[in-house]
Design an enzyme around this catalytic site. Sequence first.
Site, mmCIF file in Angstrom:
data_model
loop_
_atom_site.group_PDB
_atom_site.id
_atom_site.type_symbol
_atom_site.label_atom_id
_atom_site.label_comp_id
_atom_site.label_asym_id
_atom_site.label_seq_id
_atom_site.Cartn_x
_atom_site.Cartn_y
_atom_site.Cartn_z
ATOM 1 C CD GLU A 142 -6.449 5.250 2.443
ATOM 2 O OE1 GLU A 142 -7.737 5.195 3.254
ATOM 3 O OE2 GLU A 142 -5.524 5.044 2.879
ATOM 4 C CG ASP A 145 -5.658 8.085 4.460
ATOM 5 O OD1 ASP A 145 -6.466 8.329 3.998
ATOM 6 O OD2 ASP A 145 -5.763 6.869 5.359
ATOM 7 C CE LYS A 158 -3.257 2.827 2.951
ATOM 8 N NZ LYS A 158 -3.905 2.522 4.259
ATOM 9 C CG ASP A 201 -1.802 5.232 4.938
ATOM 10 O OD1 ASP A 201 -1.605 4.388 5.624
ATOM 11 O OD2 ASP A 201 -2.992 5.781 4.408
ATOM 12 N NE ARG A 222 -10.562 -1.313 4.169
ATOM 13 C CZ ARG A 222 -11.206 -1.446 5.458
ATOM 14 N NH1 ARG A 222 -12.412 -1.867 5.451
ATOM 15 N NH2 ARG A 222 -10.682 -0.844 6.439
ATOM 16 C CE LYS A 250 -6.560 8.814 7.947
ATOM 17 N NZ LYS A 250 -7.196 7.624 8.733
HETATM 18 N N1 BES Z 1 -4.095 4.758 7.135
HETATM 19 C C1 BES Z 1 -5.214 4.226 7.706
HETATM 20 C C2 BES Z 1 -5.083 3.522 8.664
HETATM 21 C C3 BES Z 1 -3.965 3.813 9.779
HETATM 22 C C4 BES Z 1 -4.490 4.393 11.170
HETATM 23 C C5 BES Z 1 -2.463 3.623 9.793
HETATM 24 C C6 BES Z 1 -3.369 4.818 12.177
HETATM 25 C C7 BES Z 1 -1.415 4.338 10.757
HETATM 26 C C8 BES Z 1 -2.096 4.657 11.799
HETATM 27 C C9 BES Z 1 -6.148 3.718 6.802
HETATM 28 O O1 BES Z 1 -6.307 4.236 5.506
HETATM 29 C C10 BES Z 1 -7.669 4.434 7.500
HETATM 30 O O2 BES Z 1 -8.004 5.158 7.767
HETATM 31 N N2 BES Z 1 -8.287 3.208 8.224
HETATM 32 C C11 BES Z 1 -9.759 3.528 8.594
HETATM 33 C C12 BES Z 1 -10.647 2.467 8.123
HETATM 34 C C13 BES Z 1 -12.205 2.738 8.609
HETATM 35 C C14 BES Z 1 -12.322 4.092 8.044
HETATM 36 C C15 BES Z 1 -12.940 1.471 8.037
HETATM 37 C C16 BES Z 1 -9.715 3.482 10.133
HETATM 38 O O3 BES Z 1 -8.540 2.608 10.625
HETATM 39 O O4 BES Z 1 -9.951 4.212 10.745
HETATM 40 ZN ZN ZN Z 2 -4.623 4.754 4.788
HETATM 41 MN MN MN Z 3 -7.528 5.882 5.543
#
Ligand code: BES
Ligand code: ZN
Ligand code: MN
Length: 532
Positions: free
Chosen positions: A372, A293, A288, A311, A374, A300
Amino acid sequence: MKATKPKVAQTKNTAKINALAIDVRSVDLTEINTPALVVNLFRGVKKPGGATAAVDKALDGAITRLIEDGEIKGSTGESTLIHTFGKIKPERVLVLGLGPQDKFDVQVIRRVSAEVVRFLRRKGISSAATIAHGAGIGGLDPALSGQAIAEGAYLGLYKFSTYLTKNEDSANEFQSLTVVESNPAKAKSIVSGIDLGSAVARAAITARNMVNEPANQMTPSNMALAAQKVAAEQKLGIEILDNAQMKKMGMGAFMGVAQGTDEPAKLIILRYDGDPSNPENNLGLIGKGITFDTGGISLKPPGGMEAMKGDMAGGASVIAAMEIIGHTKPKINVLGVIAATENMPGASAQRPGDVVRAMNGKTIEVINTDAEGRLVLADALCYARDQGITKLVDVATLTGAIVTTLGKACTGIMGNDDALVQQTIDAGKKTGEKFWELPMFDEYKDLIKSDVADMKNSGGRQAGSISAAMLLAEFVDGASWVHLDIAGTSTSEKVTGYLVKGATGVPVRTLAQLAEDLAAITEAQKSGIIGK
Ligand code: BES
Ligand code: ZN
Ligand code: MN
């Protein structure tokens, strides 16, 4: 003390990264001119043995006295400096604690090697000599000891100082480490171990640098350039696909994410042909590469968002692992695929409720544009399958939920093939990178059921890391597959062992080790040593 005649010195520099050079010499320990000689001690040992005993004797029992006085305990990483006042050639002796003998392994060497060079750097000492920990009475393979010393020292001294305009302690770098081994055969193995350890550490540093770079620098285009540099150095095949090519190939899930930014997306493909006549002997490493992000339209919150420059750590890990694989040349074909884009809420960004179609024809309802990773991985996995890859390992900072579940001590691992999961975990035992498996029961598939598409990209609050993996599983088309969620382990909040604050380089070393191990397993199967 009877002076022993110094043996022929082999002062061949074996490795250099940044300021530090590591070499090996066959000389008598007490005869070496150095500001500090590092010897070691297991925890609780009252009477030192081996090399430490020889130095203790030359110092009229100073080490034994310090042990008796309780000042030296031998706990892991404990560093005690003793001035020698001309009794022996080294100006100081540093007694390094190795911790309990029954817990001693190469991972302990990596850790203490890092601790000791940082200790010396803090003291303003820029060069030292050391015995090869574990290679004496410890009975460890000298090559493994040399490798671990090199990995620990290079990774432990690592600093990301590109943007610091006044580099206060640049005058105070640790510059030279000499591993002392009087047995020429052992010295030779140590040299080869240091060579490998240096290549491995250099690659982990490639990944760390990419992750630590801010997102205005480490764009998808610059990730592609970084991959091109690795490809040129290691003679790997490389191909870089742009938005138009990817749209044409039907990568609707990846392109849905990429449409929110003006920054061109890249699919970076690195190819190592280690067994060209056997295409079925293959491994795909899928990363990835979200260079920033924001969450997209499902934006966010601002607190801590700067961390999302990291990310792309999965993609960086794949590029760096390919760097090692290009160097060690295992007998296996390895394809690296990195899906690189920003996730931005631009005017043409995708919306919650949009439905996208991935390269394999499956449709995904985008519930949350912040899920995003996945989406981009779905198309990258399809691409690797299209290329004939039958063993897949994807690496991603995929979910915040994995940090809630496992913290930062280990990487979450999931998959559809118990053997490949176990082989990855076992590779991690060799590299000192830890993995913990989460279940992939069919029941979890319900979490990503959609009313309007084949699946939805967010499973809500329950089992967030698993529901993300359940979506990825829809794109592996019967191949063996392992998913590594490195959201917790790709960065560190503190200095500990060979990790420093910021990017860790996890799981670069394990990915390369896995390629080595899979190649060895295939060879063993061919020669009938082990069954299929
Ligand atoms: N890049 C994030 C996950 C992440 C969180 C990486 C903290 C490193 C530290 C990922 O793209 C994300 O935002 N995931 C969401 C998924 C949710 C919206 C289903 C998450 O984990 O909140
Ligand atoms: Zn992400
Ligand atoms: Mn994300």
